[in-house]
Design a protein around this motif. Structure first.
Motif, PDB file in Angstrom:
ATOM      1  N   ALA A   6       0.944  -1.141   0.223  1.00 21.87           N
ATOM      2  CA  ALA A   6      -0.025   0.075  -0.064  1.00 21.87           C
ATOM      3  C   ALA A   6       0.725   1.329   0.049  1.00 21.87           C
ATOM      4  O   ALA A   6       2.013   1.139   0.190  1.00 21.87           O
ATOM      5  CB  ALA A   6      -0.888   0.036   1.285  1.00 21.87           C
ATOM      6  N   GLU A   7       0.326   2.409  -0.284  1.00 22.13           N
ATOM      7  CA  GLU A   7       1.044   3.654  -0.199  1.00 22.13           C
ATOM      8  C   GLU A   7       1.709   3.985   1.009  1.00 22.13           C
ATOM      9  O   GLU A   7       2.861   4.507   1.159  1.00 22.13           O
ATOM     10  CB  GLU A   7       0.115   4.677  -0.745  1.00 22.13           C
ATOM     11  CG  GLU A   7      -0.217   4.610  -2.152  1.00 22.13           C
ATOM     12  CD  GLU A   7       1.063   5.000  -3.082  1.00 22.13           C
ATOM     13  OE1 GLU A   7       1.598   5.787  -2.876  1.00 22.13           O
ATOM     14  OE2 GLU A   7       1.389   4.075  -3.953  1.00 22.13           O
ATOM     15  N   GLY A   8       1.055   3.942   2.221  1.00 19.40           N
ATOM     16  CA  GLY A   8       1.464   4.296   3.529  1.00 19.40           C
ATOM     17  C   GLY A   8       1.894   5.646   3.732  1.00 19.40           C
ATOM     18  O   GLY A   8       1.307   6.492   3.142  1.00 19.40           O
ATOM     19  N   TRP A   9       3.080   5.758   4.479  1.00 19.35           N
ATOM     20  CA  TRP A   9       3.437   7.320   4.735  1.00 19.35           C
ATOM     21  C   TRP A   9       5.112   7.219   4.657  1.00 19.35           C
ATOM     22  O   TRP A   9       5.481   6.396   5.223  1.00 19.35           O
ATOM     23  CB  TRP A   9       2.921   7.785   5.807  1.00 19.35           C
ATOM     24  CG  TRP A   9       3.457   8.998   6.348  1.00 19.35           C
ATOM     25  CD1 TRP A   9       3.188  10.266   5.965  1.00 19.35           C
ATOM     26  CD2 TRP A   9       4.395   9.262   7.276  1.00 19.35           C
ATOM     27  NE1 TRP A   9       4.107  11.363   6.377  1.00 19.35           N
ATOM     28  CE2 TRP A   9       4.804  10.487   7.340  1.00 19.35           C
ATOM     29  CE3 TRP A   9       5.308   8.274   8.000  1.00 19.35           C
ATOM     30  CZ2 TRP A   9       5.578  11.425   8.070  1.00 19.35           C
ATOM     31  CZ3 TRP A   9       6.278   9.072   8.891  1.00 19.35           C
ATOM     32  CH2 TRP A   9       6.232  10.577   9.167  1.00 19.35           C
ATOM     33  N   LEU A  10       5.480   8.161   4.140  1.00 22.64           N
ATOM     34  CA  LEU A  10       6.820   8.248   4.315  1.00 22.64           C
ATOM     35  C   LEU A  10       7.404   9.644   5.068  1.00 22.64           C
ATOM     36  O   LEU A  10       6.673  10.560   4.562  1.00 22.64           O
ATOM     37  CB  LEU A  10       7.647   8.309   2.799  1.00 22.64           C
ATOM     38  CG  LEU A  10       7.517   6.986   2.155  1.00 22.64           C
ATOM     39  CD1 LEU A  10       8.036   7.410   0.586  1.00 22.64           C
ATOM     40  CD2 LEU A  10       8.314   5.917   2.618  1.00 22.64           C
ATOM     41  N   GLU A  44       8.267  -6.546  -5.284  1.00 19.53           N
ATOM     42  CA  GLU A  44       8.019  -5.928  -3.887  1.00 19.53           C
ATOM     43  C   GLU A  44       9.260  -5.036  -3.919  1.00 19.53           C
ATOM     44  O   GLU A  44       9.045  -3.715  -3.292  1.00 19.53           O
ATOM     45  CB  GLU A  44       8.008  -7.088  -2.919  1.00 19.53           C
ATOM     46  CG  GLU A  44       7.762  -6.497  -1.603  1.00 19.53           C
ATOM     47  CD  GLU A  44       7.711  -7.407  -0.348  1.00 19.53           C
ATOM     48  OE1 GLU A  44       7.279  -7.037   0.771  1.00 19.53           O
ATOM     49  OE2 GLU A  44       7.612  -8.616  -0.740  1.00 19.53           O
ATOM     50  N   VAL A  45      10.466  -5.318  -4.120  1.00 22.11           N
ATOM     51  CA  VAL A  45      11.622  -4.483  -3.840  1.00 22.11           C
ATOM     52  C   VAL A  45      11.551  -3.208  -4.900  1.00 22.11           C
ATOM     53  O   VAL A  45      11.864  -2.254  -4.414  1.00 22.11           O
ATOM     54  CB  VAL A  45      13.195  -5.232  -3.826  1.00 22.11           C
ATOM     55  CG1 VAL A  45      13.916  -4.454  -3.941  1.00 22.11           C
ATOM     56  CG2 VAL A  45      13.092  -6.320  -2.762  1.00 22.11           C
ATOM     57  N   PHE A  46      11.225  -3.670  -6.028  1.00 22.95           N
ATOM     58  CA  PHE A  46      11.144  -2.453  -7.214  1.00 22.95           C
ATOM     59  C   PHE A  46       9.910  -1.427  -6.640  1.00 22.95           C
ATOM     60  O   PHE A  46      10.007  -0.279  -6.811  1.00 22.95           O
ATOM     61  CB  PHE A  46      11.042  -3.150  -8.246  1.00 22.95           C
ATOM     62  CG  PHE A  46      11.854  -3.741  -9.171  1.00 22.95           C
ATOM     63  CD1 PHE A  46      13.328  -3.437  -8.642  1.00 22.95           C
ATOM     64  CD2 PHE A  46      12.068  -4.694  -9.903  1.00 22.95           C
ATOM     65  CE1 PHE A  46      14.413  -4.073  -9.383  1.00 22.95           C
ATOM     66  CE2 PHE A  46      13.011  -5.510 -10.449  1.00 22.95           C
ATOM     67  CZ  PHE A  46      14.350  -5.122 -10.093  1.00 22.95           C
ATOM     68  N   GLY A  47       8.877  -2.107  -6.205  1.00 22.78           N
ATOM     69  CA  GLY A  47       7.894  -1.245  -5.787  1.00 22.78           C
ATOM     70  C   GLY A  47       8.395  -0.260  -4.787  1.00 22.78           C
ATOM     71  O   GLY A  47       7.966   1.088  -4.614  1.00 22.78           O
ATOM     72  N   ALA A  50      10.843   2.444  -6.224  1.00 20.81           N
ATOM     73  CA  ALA A  50      10.035   3.544  -6.764  1.00 20.81           C
ATOM     74  C   ALA A  50       9.279   4.387  -5.984  1.00 20.81           C
ATOM     75  O   ALA A  50       9.590   5.383  -6.276  1.00 20.81           O
ATOM     76  CB  ALA A  50       8.975   2.837  -7.545  1.00 20.81           C
ATOM     77  N   ARG A  51       9.016   3.937  -4.647  1.00 21.44           N
ATOM     78  CA  ARG A  51       8.189   4.802  -3.902  1.00 21.44           C
ATOM     79  C   ARG A  51       9.314   5.721  -3.152  1.00 21.44           C
ATOM     80  O   ARG A  51       8.708   6.822  -2.825  1.00 21.44           O
ATOM     81  CB  ARG A  51       7.487   3.969  -2.802  1.00 21.44           C
ATOM     82  CG  ARG A  51       6.802   4.693  -1.760  1.00 21.44           C
ATOM     83  CD  ARG A  51       5.403   4.885  -2.173  1.00 21.44           C
ATOM     84  NE  ARG A  51       4.482   5.369  -0.931  1.00 21.44           N
ATOM     85  CZ  ARG A  51       4.537   6.959  -0.522  1.00 21.44           C
ATOM     86  NH1 ARG A  51       5.130   7.715  -1.073  1.00 21.44           N
ATOM     87  NH2 ARG A  51       3.603   7.047   0.497  1.00 21.44           N
ATOM     88  N   LEU A  52      10.398   5.158  -3.136  1.00 22.79           N
ATOM     89  CA  LEU A  52      11.467   5.969  -2.219  1.00 22.79           C
ATOM     90  C   LEU A  52      12.244   6.870  -3.526  1.00 22.79           C
ATOM     91  O   LEU A  52      13.179   7.646  -3.098  1.00 22.79           O
ATOM     92  CB  LEU A  52      12.482   5.177  -1.756  1.00 22.79           C
ATOM     93  CG  LEU A  52      11.789   4.246  -0.445  1.00 22.79           C
ATOM     94  CD1 LEU A  52      12.995   3.305  -0.053  1.00 22.79           C
ATOM     95  CD2 LEU A  52      11.746   5.322   0.706  1.00 22.79           C
ATOM     96  N   GLY A  53      11.889   6.639  -4.619  1.00 23.55           N
ATOM     97  CA  GLY A  53      12.555   7.292  -5.784  1.00 23.55           C
ATOM     98  C   GLY A  53      14.232   6.855  -6.064  1.00 23.55           C
ATOM     99  O   GLY A  53      15.002   7.702  -6.602  1.00 23.55           O
ATOM    100  N   ILE A  54      14.275   5.415  -5.696  1.00 21.08           N
ATOM    101  CA  ILE A  54      15.603   4.969  -6.150  1.00 21.08           C
ATOM    102  C   ILE A  54      15.379   4.148  -7.285  1.00 21.08           C
ATOM    103  O   ILE A  54      14.705   3.335  -7.344  1.00 21.08           O
ATOM    104  CB  ILE A  54      15.960   3.921  -4.831  1.00 21.08           C
ATOM    105  CG1 ILE A  54      16.008   4.637  -3.524  1.00 21.08           C
ATOM    106  CG2 ILE A  54      17.318   3.449  -4.914  1.00 21.08           C
ATOM    107  CD1 ILE A  54      16.102   4.016  -2.208  1.00 21.08           C
ATOM    108  N   ALA A  55      16.478   4.307  -8.147  1.00 21.26           N
ATOM    109  CA  ALA A  55      16.542   3.302  -9.261  1.00 21.26           C
ATOM    110  C   ALA A  55      16.782   1.919  -9.008  1.00 21.26           C
ATOM    111  O   ALA A  55      17.834   1.911  -8.402  1.00 21.26           O
ATOM    112  CB  ALA A  55      17.494   3.851 -10.333  1.00 21.26           C
TER     113      ALA A  55
END
Length: 57
Positions: A6-10, A44-47, A50-55
Motif C-alpha cells: 500500500a502507499e503508506g506514509w514516508l 516488491e523490492v522494485f515497488g 519506486a516509492r523511495l525514488g531509488i532507481a
C-alpha cells in the motif's frame, strides 16, 4: 492471507520519524487500500524503490 503493498506514509527525506510523527500519520501508515499484490520479491523490492525514488535494477 496475502502480501500486498500500500502507499503508506514516508517521512521527509533525510529525517528519522518520531513516535509523534507516526501517530500523526497513523491512518496513512495502517491504510490497506489501495494496494497492489507483487508477483515476486523482485516486484516488491522494485515497488519500494519506486516509492523511495531509488532507481532499481
Amino acid at each position: 492471507m496475502f502480501t500486498g503493498l500500500a502507499e503508506g506514509w514516508l517521512a521527509p527525506s533525510g529525517c528519522s520519524p518520531t513516535a509523534d510523527d507516526i501517530a500523526d500519520h497513523l491512518a496513512e501508515v495502517t491504510a490497506t487500500d489501495p494496494f497492489t499484490i507483487p508477483g515476486s520479491i523482485y516486484d516488491e523490492v522494485f515497488g519500494f524503490c519506486a516509492r523511495l525514488g531509488i532507481a532499481a535494477g
